[in-house]
Design a protein around this motif. Structure first.
Motif, PDB file in Angstrom:
ATOM      1  N   GLN A  95       0.808  -1.216   0.000  1.00  0.00           N
ATOM      2  CA  GLN A  95       0.000   0.000   0.000  1.00  0.00           C
ATOM      3  C   GLN A  95       0.847   1.273   0.000  1.00  0.00           C
ATOM      4  O   GLN A  95       0.344   2.357  -0.236  1.00  0.00           O
ATOM      5  N   LEU A 160     -13.288  -1.716 -17.197  1.00  0.00           N
ATOM      6  CA  LEU A 160     -13.139  -0.845 -16.021  1.00  0.00           C
ATOM      7  C   LEU A 160     -14.486  -0.531 -15.378  1.00  0.00           C
ATOM      8  O   LEU A 160     -14.588  -0.420 -14.157  1.00  0.00           O
ATOM      9  N   ALA A 161     -15.529  -0.405 -16.208  1.00  0.00           N
ATOM     10  CA  ALA A 161     -16.848  -0.036 -15.665  1.00  0.00           C
ATOM     11  C   ALA A 161     -17.365  -1.085 -14.692  1.00  0.00           C
ATOM     12  O   ALA A 161     -18.125  -0.772 -13.777  1.00  0.00           O
ATOM     13  N   GLN A 163     -15.568  -2.795 -12.582  1.00  0.00           N
ATOM     14  CA  GLN A 163     -14.651  -3.001 -11.455  1.00  0.00           C
ATOM     15  C   GLN A 163     -15.103  -2.225 -10.219  1.00  0.00           C
ATOM     16  O   GLN A 163     -15.600  -1.112 -10.318  1.00  0.00           O
ATOM     17  N   ALA A 164     -14.887  -2.832  -9.068  1.00  0.00           N
ATOM     18  CA  ALA A 164     -15.212  -2.139  -7.811  1.00  0.00           C
ATOM     19  C   ALA A 164     -14.156  -1.084  -7.488  1.00  0.00           C
ATOM     20  O   ALA A 164     -14.449  -0.087  -6.840  1.00  0.00           O
ATOM     21  N   VAL A 165     -12.932  -1.320  -7.935  1.00  0.00           N
ATOM     22  CA  VAL A 165     -11.839  -0.383  -7.639  1.00  0.00           C
ATOM     23  C   VAL A 165     -11.884   0.779  -8.631  1.00  0.00           C
ATOM     24  O   VAL A 165     -12.167   0.600  -9.819  1.00  0.00           O
ATOM     25  N   TYR A 166     -11.584   1.942  -8.131  1.00  0.00           N
ATOM     26  CA  TYR A 166     -11.693   3.174  -8.922  1.00  0.00           C
ATOM     27  C   TYR A 166     -10.617   3.238 -10.005  1.00  0.00           C
ATOM     28  O   TYR A 166      -9.468   2.814  -9.798  1.00  0.00           O
ATOM     29  N   LEU A 205      -2.982  10.827  -3.562  1.00  0.00           N
ATOM     30  CA  LEU A 205      -4.311  10.559  -2.985  1.00  0.00           C
ATOM     31  C   LEU A 205      -4.475   9.115  -2.545  1.00  0.00           C
ATOM     32  O   LEU A 205      -5.439   8.791  -1.849  1.00  0.00           O
ATOM     33  N   ARG A 206      -3.545   8.248  -2.955  1.00  0.00           N
ATOM     34  CA  ARG A 206      -3.797   6.822  -2.735  1.00  0.00           C
ATOM     35  C   ARG A 206      -2.653   6.038  -2.105  1.00  0.00           C
ATOM     36  O   ARG A 206      -2.890   5.033  -1.434  1.00  0.00           O
ATOM     37  N   VAL A 207      -1.436   6.432  -2.359  1.00  0.00           N
ATOM     38  CA  VAL A 207      -0.306   5.694  -1.766  1.00  0.00           C
ATOM     39  C   VAL A 207      -0.220   6.049  -0.281  1.00  0.00           C
ATOM     40  O   VAL A 207      -0.210   7.223   0.092  1.00  0.00           O
ATOM     41  N   GLU A 208      -0.201   5.018   0.526  1.00  0.00           N
ATOM     42  CA  GLU A 208      -0.169   5.236   1.980  1.00  0.00           C
ATOM     43  C   GLU A 208       1.148   5.889   2.376  1.00  0.00           C
ATOM     44  O   GLU A 208       2.221   5.398   2.014  1.00  0.00           O
ATOM     45  N   PRO A 209       1.093   6.996   3.116  1.00  0.00           N
ATOM     46  CA  PRO A 209       2.351   7.623   3.537  1.00  0.00           C
ATOM     47  C   PRO A 209       3.159   6.686   4.437  1.00  0.00           C
ATOM     48  O   PRO A 209       2.601   6.026   5.312  1.00  0.00           O
ATOM     49  N   PRO A 227     -11.193   7.319  15.414  1.00  0.00           N
ATOM     50  CA  PRO A 227     -11.582   8.719  15.539  1.00  0.00           C
ATOM     51  C   PRO A 227     -12.871   8.871  16.345  1.00  0.00           C
ATOM     52  O   PRO A 227     -13.720   7.982  16.354  1.00  0.00           O
TER      53      PRO A 227
END
Lengths: 233, 439
Positions: A95, A160-161, A163-166, A205-209, A227
């Motif tokens: 990730q 792609l349409a 797929q659950a992943v964006y 926006l997507r790669v985990e820091p 939270p």
């Protein structure tokens, strides 16, 4: 006077079961924003690596670049698998890895997105890629940046349409070659600028820091804390 | 006795003081006693079809991020960095696992956890890394996601009371789950927010205000069936929620005639729904309904299209409105196109209804400058009837009595009427309502 600071990538050989591959690398040391794998066209490592790796470094990514497996290789191929294993061995979980694929590396990047749940994947090529053979499940968010839709665009869109992943596909009408290359004609410079901007934003926006040592120890101490609040039911 | 609402059951007469539409002190009371205390609509789950999808919008004046997180769970976060307050997300919509504040770079996952703060060694190992803040409660019913800023608010399902039945009537219209069409209609009105609530459940104004629309319908269809506007009911659903509902009229009172293929497709879907839910429920489904979910959610199903409307007060004389269309996703592309066309023709920015309503409400607000000479508005219509119709004003009085109770503490008794006709009491033959589509 040129004030741009550039880092010369370290070049080395990565050996794996099926052979060896040259890799160029910029390791930022400390705690980087994330890790990135850059897959280039055959013969393009020297031409591409320094610019792309420095560009990624500006945004905090330690990255390696290598030529992708030859076109036609099934799935990501043994070389790409070895490169991802190399990043994992450096302590980067999937990730925290972003993948950028250029030219023939674009198809390899898409194959990785269909096989490995890395943080984010970007493919940049002249024309839309065909869906991976067997139309597998997309596992990583994937961005396709193409100069033209090409013959595979309808099939790619259909795959792609479902797929659950964006995912997203962006084309740059009027440009030729890869949108990452500034030709200075037909909007080529704008496409090069825009495709790079989109690539970095896709990763950010997507790669985990990567967590710092303090963040890691804090997370361990507060693993059960979510939270503040709340669910109505 | 309330200074805002006069509820005279003897005459009978129901009046609203126009100060409720103009006085900043009233809006402040509304903010504290209504918007801080009730459930408020945030959005529909189908607006977020994929994991990590988000939209940003305002609820009770607060900027919010409406997220489907990486695990598929719905999340609602305050769009403000816990560090120094900057908005974390400045996009209307998108897809992201992480949001990084552009001010100082603090980063958070869409599940609300802090994942990074630059130069964290300057804070020390024991620094309490804050997560994102959110409303006290988040819950959903049939995909409609509500938030409340009151930790002691009653459960959503109890709060919705009889409104649930009318939400079910809309959401049961699809076999695979009604979905919000991508895209929003955002507009503002120089008028008090409650004027649009009233307008949204007001059958009385339809023919006069929307005369041109009805002329278009008559031109397109030849005629409107006799008595089409009379078979209706105004119903108190409890907790300030109310509906103006009507019985079916052929293929619907409003909208252009469907194509022959569209009619056949619609009839086939209704036939399948009859097998699933029974005739009584589908007959009701095939009628129309204008529903207000107190305080500011409107759901209007006019058969030819279904509207979700969220109304946000900004100042006493200014509101912002957001609207979406709900559709059965199994409809063919052509039938969907016809529904969208009907929706936009009526409710769209250049439609023949919403712009008329905006004009009407703005003239009301301008005319309220004469409050000294004309301090009261009247919404008494139908108080004297045994069964109020949709062109009566029971729906508005239900809203206002709840408003009055929350703002002033005065609880006025509900009106006593005969139960609505048997038609409005039809229930599904089995409890197999289709849940809203979700990933």
């Amino acid at each position: 006077m040129d004030t741009v600071i550039r880092i010369r990538p370290e070049v080395s050989k990565l050996r794996y079961a099926a052979g060896a591959v040259s890799i160029a690398e910029i390791d930022l040391g400390g705690t980087p924003r994330g890790a990135a794998l850059v897959l280039c066209d055959t013969g393009q490592l020297e031409a591409v690596a320094a610019d792309v790796l420095n560009g990624l470094a500006e945004h905090g990514y330690s990255a390696i670049a290598a030529e992708a497996d030859p076109a036609g290789t099934a799935g990501p191929g043994p070389r790409a698998a070895a490169l991802i294993d190399h990043l994992r061995a450096r302590g980067r979980p999937d990730q925290q890895i972003g993948v950028l694929g250029y030219g023939s590396g674009a198809a390899t990047a898409l194959a990785i997105a269909a096989e490995v749940a890395v943080g984010a994947v970007v493919s940049l090529a002249a024309a839309a890629l065909p869906p991976p053979p067997g139309a597998p499940i997309l596992r990583a968010p994937w961005l396709g940046l193409f100069s033209r839709p090409g013959e595979h665009a309808p099939a790619l869109r259909t795959w792609l349409a479902g797929q659950a992943v964006y995912s997203r596909v962006v084309t740059y009408p009027g440009t030729t070659g890869s949108p990452s290359r500034s030709t200075g004609r037909h909007g080529g410079h704008a496409a090069a600028f825009d495709s790079w901007q989109r690539s970095i934003e896709w990763l950010n926006l997507r790669v985990e820091p990567c967590p710092t040592p303090l963040a890691r120890s804090w997370a361990v101490r507060h693993a059960d804390r979510s939270p503040a609040r709340r669910k109505g039911n | 006795m309330s200074e805002y609402v006069l509820d005279d059951r003897e005459m009978p007469r129901f009046r609203i003081n126009r100060k409720t539409m103009t006085d900043p002190a009233v809006l402040e009371l509304e903010r504290r006693r209504i918007f801080e205390k009730t459930w408020l609509y945030l959005g529909h789950e189908t607006e977020l079809p994929k994991r990590n999808d988000f939209v940003t919008r305002s609820v009770a004046g607060r900027p919010m991020i409406f997220f489907r997180d990486g695990a598929g769970k719905i999340q609602a976060w305050l769009n403000s960095c816990p560090h120094r307050g900057a908005m974390l997300c400045r996009e209307k919509q998108g897809n992201a696992r992480f949001m990084t504040c552009f001010y100082h770079g603090w980063a958070f996952s869409n599940a609300g956890k802090m994942v990074s703060m630059p130069g964290d060694e300057s804070y020390g190992p024991d620094f309490d890394r804050p997560g994102l803040a959110g409303p006290a409660k988040v819950d959903s019913y049939r995909g409609f996601v509500f938030v409340s800023f009151d930790p002691d608010v009653e459960d959503l399902v109890d709060y919705l009371a009889g409104a649930r039945e009318y939400i079910d009537l809309v959401m049961d219209q699809s076999e695979i789950g009604m979905r919000v069409v991508p895209g929003t209609h955002e507009y503002s009105v120089k008028a008090n927010w409650k004027l649009l609530v009233e307008n949204s459940v007001d059958g009385y104004h339809a023919v006069t205000t929307h005369q041109r629309y009805f002329e278009m319908i008559v031109a397109a269809r030849g005629e409107i069936p006799a008595g089409a506007l009379s078979r209706s009911a105004g119903i108190d659903l409890g907790n300030g929620h109310a509906v103006a509902a009507s019985e079916p009229v052929g293929e619907g009172l409003l909208g252009r005639p469907l194509s022959e293929a569209g009619k056949a497709e619609r009839a086939a879907r209704l036939a399948r729904l009859r097998e699933r839910h029974g005739d009584a429920w589908v007959d009701r489904m095939d009628g129309s309904r204008n529903l207000v979910v107190f305080p500011n959610l409107i759901l209007i199903d006019l058969v030819m299209g279904v509207l979700i409307r969220k109304i946000d007060p900004i100042t006493p004389d200014y509101m912002e409105v957001t609207a979406w269309e709900l559709v059965p996703p199994e409809d063919s592309a052509e039938l969907t196109r016809q529904r969208l066309d009907d929706y936009l023709t009526f409710w769209g920015p250049g439609g023949l209804a919403t712009p008329d309503d905006v004009e009407a409400l703005e003239t009301c607000q301008r005319a309220f400058r004469g409050n000294q000479e004309l301090p009261w508005s009247d919404i008494s219509r139908g108080m004297n009837k045994s069964t109020p119709s949709s062109s009566d004003e029971l729906q508005m009085r239900v809203f206002w009595r709840r408003w009055n109770e929350l703002v002033t503490g005065e609880k006025l008794p509900a009106e006593v009427h005969e139960p609505p006709a048997a038609f409005y009491r039809g229930r599904p033959s089995s409890a197999d309502s289709v849940p809203a589509a979700a990933e």
